[in-house]
Write a protein that holds these residues in place. Structure first.
Motif, PDB file in Angstrom:
ATOM      1  N   PHE A  96      17.509  10.854  -3.587  1.00  0.00           N
ATOM      2  CA  PHE A  96      16.813   9.955  -3.053  1.00  0.00           C
ATOM      3  C   PHE A  96      17.202   8.532  -3.526  1.00  0.00           C
ATOM      4  O   PHE A  96      17.481   8.551  -4.744  1.00  0.00           O
ATOM      5  CB  PHE A  96      15.296  10.111  -3.406  1.00  0.00           C
ATOM      6  N   ILE A  97      17.264   7.614  -2.766  1.00  0.00           N
ATOM      7  CA  ILE A  97      17.841   6.298  -3.297  1.00  0.00           C
ATOM      8  C   ILE A  97      17.088   5.075  -2.708  1.00  0.00           C
ATOM      9  O   ILE A  97      16.771   4.771  -1.325  1.00  0.00           O
ATOM     10  CB  ILE A  97      19.235   6.063  -2.616  1.00  0.00           C
ATOM     11  N   HIS A  98      16.453   4.433  -3.780  1.00  0.00           N
ATOM     12  CA  HIS A  98      15.647   3.084  -3.459  1.00  0.00           C
ATOM     13  C   HIS A  98      16.541   1.962  -3.665  1.00  0.00           C
ATOM     14  O   HIS A  98      16.553   1.636  -5.136  1.00  0.00           O
ATOM     15  CB  HIS A  98      14.228   3.409  -4.262  1.00  0.00           C
ATOM     16  N   TRP A  99      16.872   1.471  -2.906  1.00  0.00           N
ATOM     17  CA  TRP A  99      17.883   0.245  -3.171  1.00  0.00           C
ATOM     18  C   TRP A  99      17.422  -0.852  -2.076  1.00  0.00           C
ATOM     19  O   TRP A  99      17.496  -0.371  -0.730  1.00  0.00           O
ATOM     20  CB  TRP A  99      19.315   0.584  -3.039  1.00  0.00           C
ATOM     21  N   GLY A 100      17.241  -2.127  -2.453  1.00  0.00           N
ATOM     22  CA  GLY A 100      16.968  -3.103  -1.485  1.00  0.00           C
ATOM     23  C   GLY A 100      16.697  -4.492  -2.090  1.00  0.00           C
ATOM     24  O   GLY A 100      17.206  -4.637  -3.141  1.00  0.00           O
ATOM     25  N   VAL A 101      16.125  -5.440  -1.329  1.00  0.00           N
ATOM     26  CA  VAL A 101      15.883  -6.901  -1.931  1.00  0.00           C
ATOM     27  C   VAL A 101      15.105  -6.647  -3.205  1.00  0.00           C
ATOM     28  O   VAL A 101      15.383  -7.551  -4.183  1.00  0.00           O
ATOM     29  CB  VAL A 101      15.248  -7.419  -0.778  1.00  0.00           C
ATOM     30  N   TYR A 102      14.280  -5.745  -3.254  1.00  0.00           N
ATOM     31  CA  TYR A 102      13.616  -5.678  -4.537  1.00  0.00           C
ATOM     32  C   TYR A 102      14.235  -5.564  -5.878  1.00  0.00           C
ATOM     33  O   TYR A 102      13.751  -5.717  -6.905  1.00  0.00           O
ATOM     34  CB  TYR A 102      12.371  -4.643  -4.552  1.00  0.00           C
ATOM     35  N   SER A 103      15.463  -5.167  -5.814  1.00  0.00           N
ATOM     36  CA  SER A 103      16.422  -4.797  -6.759  1.00  0.00           C
ATOM     37  C   SER A 103      16.847  -6.038  -7.557  1.00  0.00           C
ATOM     38  O   SER A 103      17.335  -6.049  -8.626  1.00  0.00           O
ATOM     39  CB  SER A 103      17.680  -4.062  -6.496  1.00  0.00           C
ATOM     40  N   VAL A 104      16.775  -7.263  -6.837  1.00  0.00           N
ATOM     41  CA  VAL A 104      17.212  -8.903  -7.403  1.00  0.00           C
ATOM     42  C   VAL A 104      16.082  -9.084  -8.517  1.00  0.00           C
ATOM     43  O   VAL A 104      16.780  -9.296  -9.627  1.00  0.00           O
ATOM     44  CB  VAL A 104      17.106  -9.570  -6.174  1.00  0.00           C
ATOM     45  N   PRO A 105      14.935  -9.343  -8.119  1.00  0.00           N
ATOM     46  CA  PRO A 105      14.092  -9.522  -9.290  1.00  0.00           C
ATOM     47  C   PRO A 105      13.931  -8.435 -10.394  1.00  0.00           C
ATOM     48  O   PRO A 105      13.973  -8.849 -11.673  1.00  0.00           O
ATOM     49  CB  PRO A 105      12.565  -9.776  -8.609  1.00  0.00           C
ATOM     50  N   ALA A 106      14.274  -7.324  -9.943  1.00  0.00           N
ATOM     51  CA  ALA A 106      14.311  -6.092 -10.947  1.00  0.00           C
ATOM     52  C   ALA A 106      13.179  -6.456 -12.031  1.00  0.00           C
ATOM     53  O   ALA A 106      13.432  -6.102 -13.247  1.00  0.00           O
ATOM     54  CB  ALA A 106      15.803  -6.150 -11.587  1.00  0.00           C
ATOM     55  N   PHE A 107      11.933  -6.324 -11.407  1.00  0.00           N
ATOM     56  CA  PHE A 107      10.850  -6.430 -12.361  1.00  0.00           C
ATOM     57  C   PHE A 107       9.783  -5.593 -11.888  1.00  0.00           C
ATOM     58  O   PHE A 107       9.395  -5.530 -10.581  1.00  0.00           O
ATOM     59  CB  PHE A 107      10.497  -8.122 -12.356  1.00  0.00           C
ATOM     60  N   GLY A 108       9.038  -5.266 -12.707  1.00  0.00           N
ATOM     61  CA  GLY A 108       7.662  -4.443 -12.387  1.00  0.00           C
ATOM     62  C   GLY A 108       8.118  -3.000 -11.778  1.00  0.00           C
ATOM     63  O   GLY A 108       8.177  -1.770 -12.261  1.00  0.00           O
TER      64      GLY A 108
END
Length: 546
Positions: A96-108
């Motif tokens: 399974f791969i969770h990759w998207g814009v949310y990997s930029v802040p990489a927080f929480g």
């Protein structure tokens, strides 16, 4: 005296001018939670996406025309006849791969996109301290920073193959509304912004080139309300210019996804139609072997739309060797898809094939800085437990924004791959035995329970079968170099017993308390130790549906 008409006209003009001036003075990012009704919020989203209405209608017409082209029909009675295909039942292990814009802040976590607008949350405070207020730097502003400049789909696929995976499922769209594929229904896509690449299309080609099955994950349903926190604060969620990204941002009336029947969040028919069109777009453009859906498709409003999608997809699958849809408990009638237990396990052998999905990460599905990880041994034990109960394990990773997979994550995958290279015959293409296992360690059953199971011991075994062979997977190495398998009886007529790690035949004695197996003085292999036990009379084909 009555005022003159001239006076009234002047007064009216003054009032209108004042109203216009007042309206102009209101910032487009001002809170709207108390001024927009749910219908108005939805209409604002519809207006923002109106340019895609012709394409949406064309897809919906195609679904309506072809959803009954095959053995399945768009009703639950028909869909309950679904059975998972053999390729999936035999695969056992996927990525399974969770990759998207949310990997930029990489927080929480990967929910940063929501939490950054939730006043009082850690993410909210972090966002303001790091990037400034949400009115001037919103989630949309991370998109140009999501460049994926080091993304190498061929290298990813090679790693997944080395890990022993048989299928790969990247997130095509998360709750944040940013499509990782080349959608014709939105401008907010990885093909048009950020990386300027069709991430899903590139991965599909690379994964299939390795001989692996390819699927997609859709979390689009939750996007109906995902950014509702932004309605309550001064933020860009309120700006009509960005409604096509942030969606209706309806007020979410329940935080318990396992009680969706009690969730009265507003969902329009237009939203349901858009969800169906986007899902059909993924089906038609990428031909996935499986689709994973998150919790919220179980919301009651989806119940008349889901059968159309499922019939459309299952009938396409019937023309090849079958497809899979993963759903959460209560989202479908039993049997209309493959049940998925998120971060959890089940307590016994299941009559229907099922799946658990969990992450290598302890805290997040997407990449976050400073994360901690599960050990390869923990995950190998989880795999053995799930497979012994007629299930699959789909293991998630979270790449960085630049497209690199953290070394800690790739090392975990490679360790699992090394174990499977030696012991994979006890996992792939197997079926459950008469009991899933034995030993003192009890599994915590249910979703979000996977880390509550205590460490396994040398007395814990998990069993799988193939014709003529029982595999006993021992989850620890006994200190006295003797394994005792209590579930094996004299009537099982055991033949040769082989330790897969070194290929050597072991000495055994059948006693009243079970089969005693003499092991080497030191562990052969690592994490879990597989004994192949010849049982000439064992026919696992009868275990396809235990």
């Amino acid at each position: 005296m009555k005022p003159s008409r001239t006076f009234l006209a002047a007064l009216t003009g003054l009032f209108c001018a004042s109203a216009v001036a007042a309206a102009a003075a209101v910032s487009p990012t001002a809170p709207t939670a108390d001024t927009l009704t749910p219908r108005q919020a939805d209409l604002a989203w519809q207006k923002a996406t109106a340019t895609y209405a012709p394409q949406r209608s064309a897809i919906l017409n195609r679904v309506a025309e072809h959803m009954d082209d095959g053995p399945f029909h768009a009703d639950w009675a028909s869909l309950e006849t679904y059975r998972s295909p053999g390729w999936y039942d035999n695969a056992k292990f996927g990525i399974f791969i969770h990759w998207g814009v949310y990997s930029v802040p990489a927080f929480g976590s990967e929910w940063y996109s929501r939490q950054m607008y939730q006043k009082g949350s850690t993410d909210y405070a972090h966002h303001i301290a790091t990037y400034g207020p949400q009115s001037t730097f919103g989630y949309k502003d991370f998109i140009p920073m999501f460049k994926a400049q080091r993304f190498d789909p061929a290298a990813w696929a090679t790693l997944f193959k080395a890990a022993g995976a048989r299928y790969v499922v990247p997130v095509a769209e998360h709750h944040d509304g940013f499509a990782m594929y080349d959608s014709k229904l939105s401008e907010w896509t990885a093909a048009k912004m950020g990386p300027h690449k069709d991430i899903i299309g590139l991965l599909e080609k690379a994964v299939r080139a390795q001989g692996l099955r390819f699927g997609v994950s859709s979390h689009r349903a939750e996007h109906d309300w995902f950014f509702d926190g932004g309605r309550h604060i001064d933020s860009d969620v309120n700006d009509p210019r960005y409604a096509s990204l942030y969606g209706p941002a309806e007020n979410h009336l329940s935080e318990d996804d396992q009680k969706l029947a009690e969730d009265w969040t507003y969902v329009s028919q237009a939203w349901l139609d858009d969800w169906l069109a986007r899902t059909a777009e993924l089906i038609d453009d990428y031909h996935p072997d499986m689709i994973y859906f998150d919790w919220w498709i179980g919301h009651p409003t989806f119940r008349n739309t889901l059968p159309k999608m499922l019939a459309y997809y299952y009938n396409q699958g019937a023309k090849r060797d079958g497809v899979v849809v993963n759903y959460k408990l209560g989202d479908f009638p039993e049997g209309a898809g493959v049940l998925d237990i998120e971060r959890g396990q089940l307590s016994g052998i299941q009559a229907r094939h099922w799946q658990t999905d969990t992450s290598v990460s302890d805290n997040s599905w997407g990449y976050v800085e400073g994360d901690t990880y599960k050990s390869p041994t923990f995950l190998i034990h989880l795999l053995a437990d799930v497979v012994s109960k007629n299930g699959n394990l789909m293991l998630n990773i979270g790449p960085r924004a630049d497209g690199t997979i953290p070394k800690a994550e790739s090392n975990i995958l490679l360790a699992i791959g090394r174990w499977l290279k030696v012991n994979g015959q006890a996992i792939y293409d197997t079926r459950p035995w008469r009991v899933y296992g034995e030993g003192p360690t009890e599994v915590a059953s249910g979703s979000f329970q996977d880390t509550r199971t205590k460490p396994y011991t040398a007395e814990d075994f998990r069993f799988t079968t193939k014709p003529g062979a029982l595999y006993a997977i021992e989850l620890g190495w006994p200190k006295n170099a003797e394994a005792v398998i209590h579930s094996i009886k004299p009537s099982d007529h055991v033949g040769a017993v082989t330790l897969l790690a070194d290929g050597k035949t072991l000495k055994t004695t059948q006693q009243s308390d079970g089969l005693h197996v003499s092991l080497p003085g030191k562990p052969a292999g690592e994490s879990a130790y597989v004994l192949r036990i010849a049982m000439p009379g064992l026919d696992s084909s009868a275990k396809d549906q235990p």
